[in-house]
Write a protein that holds these residues in place. Structure first.
Motif, short mmCIF file in Angstrom:
data_model
loop_
_atom_site.label_atom_id
_atom_site.label_comp_id
_atom_site.label_asym_id
_atom_site.label_seq_id
_atom_site.Cartn_x
_atom_site.Cartn_y
_atom_site.Cartn_z
N ALA A 29 0.82 -1.21 0.00
CA ALA A 29 0.00 0.00 0.00
C ALA A 29 0.85 1.26 0.00
N ARG A 30 2.09 1.15 0.43
CA ARG A 30 2.98 2.32 0.42
C ARG A 30 3.52 2.60 -0.97
N ARG A 31 3.38 1.64 -1.88
CA ARG A 31 3.93 1.79 -3.22
C ARG A 31 2.91 2.35 -4.20
N SER A 32 1.96 1.56 -4.63
CA SER A 32 0.99 2.04 -5.62
C SER A 32 -0.30 1.25 -5.53
N ALA A 33 -1.39 1.88 -5.98
CA ALA A 33 -2.68 1.19 -6.01
C ALA A 33 -2.67 0.00 -6.96
N PRO A 34 -2.05 0.10 -8.17
CA PRO A 34 -2.00 -1.07 -9.04
C PRO A 34 -1.32 -2.28 -8.40
N ALA A 35 -0.30 -2.04 -7.59
CA ALA A 35 0.37 -3.16 -6.91
C ALA A 35 -0.58 -3.84 -5.93
N VAL A 36 -1.39 -3.04 -5.24
CA VAL A 36 -2.38 -3.60 -4.31
C VAL A 36 -3.43 -4.39 -5.07
N VAL A 51 -18.83 -1.03 -4.24
CA VAL A 51 -19.53 -0.11 -3.34
C VAL A 51 -19.74 -0.86 -2.03
N LEU A 52 -19.20 -0.33 -0.93
CA LEU A 52 -19.31 -1.03 0.35
C LEU A 52 -19.56 -0.07 1.48
N LYS A 53 -20.05 -0.60 2.59
CA LYS A 53 -20.39 0.23 3.74
C LYS A 53 -19.17 0.97 4.25
N ARG A 54 -19.36 2.26 4.56
CA ARG A 54 -18.24 3.09 5.01
C ARG A 54 -17.59 2.54 6.28
N GLU A 55 -18.38 1.92 7.15
CA GLU A 55 -17.80 1.44 8.41
C GLU A 55 -16.76 0.35 8.19
N LEU A 56 -16.80 -0.35 7.03
CA LEU A 56 -15.80 -1.37 6.75
C LEU A 56 -14.42 -0.78 6.54
N ILE A 57 -14.39 0.49 6.10
CA ILE A 57 -13.10 1.17 5.92
C ILE A 57 -12.39 1.33 7.26
N GLY A 58 -13.16 1.35 8.35
CA GLY A 58 -12.58 1.55 9.67
C GLY A 58 -12.01 0.29 10.31
N ILE A 59 -12.13 -0.87 9.64
CA ILE A 59 -11.57 -2.10 10.21
C ILE A 59 -10.05 -2.00 10.20
N ARG A 99 -7.46 -0.10 5.58
CA ARG A 99 -6.42 0.69 4.90
C ARG A 99 -6.08 0.07 3.53
N VAL A 100 -6.07 -1.24 3.49
CA VAL A 100 -5.74 -1.94 2.24
C VAL A 100 -6.83 -1.73 1.20
N VAL A 101 -8.10 -1.93 1.58
CA VAL A 101 -9.17 -1.79 0.59
C VAL A 101 -9.32 -0.35 0.12
N GLY A 115 -8.96 0.90 -3.88
CA GLY A 115 -9.88 1.77 -4.61
C GLY A 115 -11.29 1.24 -4.57
N VAL A 116 -12.05 1.64 -3.55
CA VAL A 116 -13.43 1.23 -3.40
C VAL A 116 -14.31 2.47 -3.33
N ILE A 117 -15.61 2.26 -3.25
CA ILE A 117 -16.55 3.37 -3.16
C ILE A 117 -17.33 3.23 -1.86
N PRO A 118 -16.92 3.94 -0.82
CA PRO A 118 -17.64 3.83 0.46
C PRO A 118 -18.98 4.54 0.40
N VAL A 119 -19.97 3.94 1.05
CA VAL A 119 -21.31 4.53 1.06
C VAL A 119 -21.82 4.59 2.49
N ASP A 120 -22.45 5.71 2.82
CA ASP A 120 -23.04 5.91 4.13
C ASP A 120 -24.50 5.49 4.05
N ARG A 121 -24.91 4.53 4.85
CA ARG A 121 -26.28 4.01 4.77
C ARG A 121 -27.32 5.02 5.23
N GLU A 122 -26.91 6.13 5.88
CA GLU A 122 -27.88 7.14 6.27
C GLU A 122 -28.45 7.84 5.06
N GLY A 123 -27.70 7.80 3.95
CA GLY A 123 -28.22 8.33 2.69
C GLY A 123 -28.36 9.84 2.65
#
Length: 228
Positions: free
Chosen positions: A29-36, A95-103, A108-110, A114-122
């Motif tokens: 993750a310190r190098r590049s997104a394509p490597a991840v 597209v995944l729940k924003r709270e998963l980014i906090g794991i 940090r890896v996901v 390059g993902v699309i976090p979404v807040d379920r509160e809308g």
């Protein structure tokens, strides 16, 4: 070997291997997104190997895999398709729940993948943030993968689509490829996994520019085509 014995063996092998994969990805993750992303491809192939060899579960694809940047709208019955669709489609941004980014670690890896976090509160702010991330992904030539019903469901359940899907469809002006699947028969949310073939049926692309009612009706019908 019983279904429970296979399930426990899968959990041991896959989750230990996944911990190693995540720790290795932290360095990448310190190098590049394509490597991840290349590392993620190896991880999802490892998942497919574990599912096939340890659980006796494999995928049968019906229809044509999409080419170019599209919105992949899939049924969601189990964890299985979250890995298997990435394996089949290359490097889609989910597209995944924003709270998963906090794991810890994994989030940090996901995020680097390059993902699309979404807040379920809308909220309007959350929708703008999601669309900004989605446009960035499309500019890279990648497809977007979304589970428009919003959550995992049991076989036979057909909840309505979440409102964020129509907003994403209108904003991106991309065709939608619906995916019906029946993974829940072999991979229930709780309990032992069962050997078998998971069918993933890729429908014909649905063009951009339709009304909200029409796109939601067509996608809902297509992703539930295997529900009987």
């Amino acid at each position: 070997m019983t279904a429970w014995a296979r399930t426990l063996l899968f959990r041991l092998v896959f989750y230990v291997g996944s911990l190693i994969a995540v720790l290795a990805a932290l360095g990448l993750a310190r190098r590049s997104a394509p490597a991840v992303r290349r590392h993620a491809e190896r991880w999802v192939r490892f998942h497919a190997w574990c599912a096939h060899r340890l659980l006796g579960i494999r995928t049968q694809v019906e229809g044509r895999l999409p080419e170019g940047a599209v919105v992949i709208a899939a049924k969601h019955q189990s964890m299985y398709e979250t890995f298997e669709l990435i394996r089949l489609l290359g490097e889609p941004a989910a597209v995944l729940k924003r709270e998963l980014i906090g794991i810890p670690l994994w989030g940090r890896v996901v995020e680097r993948y390059g993902v699309i976090p979404v807040d379920r509160e809308g909220s309007a702010k959350a929708l703008r943030s999601m669309l900004h991330a989605a446009r960035r992904v499309v500019a890279e030539g990648r497809s977007i993968m979304i589970f428009p019903e919003g959550t995992r469901v049991r076989p036979g359940e057909r909840p309505p689509l979440r409102p964020g899907f129509a907003g994403l469809y209108r904003a991106l002006d991309l065709p939608v490829v619906p995916v019906a699947l029946d993974s829940g028969r072999m991979w229930p949310r709780h309990g032992a996994k069962h050997a078998g073939i998971v069918t993933m049926r890729f429908g014909d692309p649905i063009p951009a520019g339709l009304s909200r009612l029409e796109i939601e009706a067509r996608v809902h019908a297509a992703i539930n085509a295997l529900e009987g």
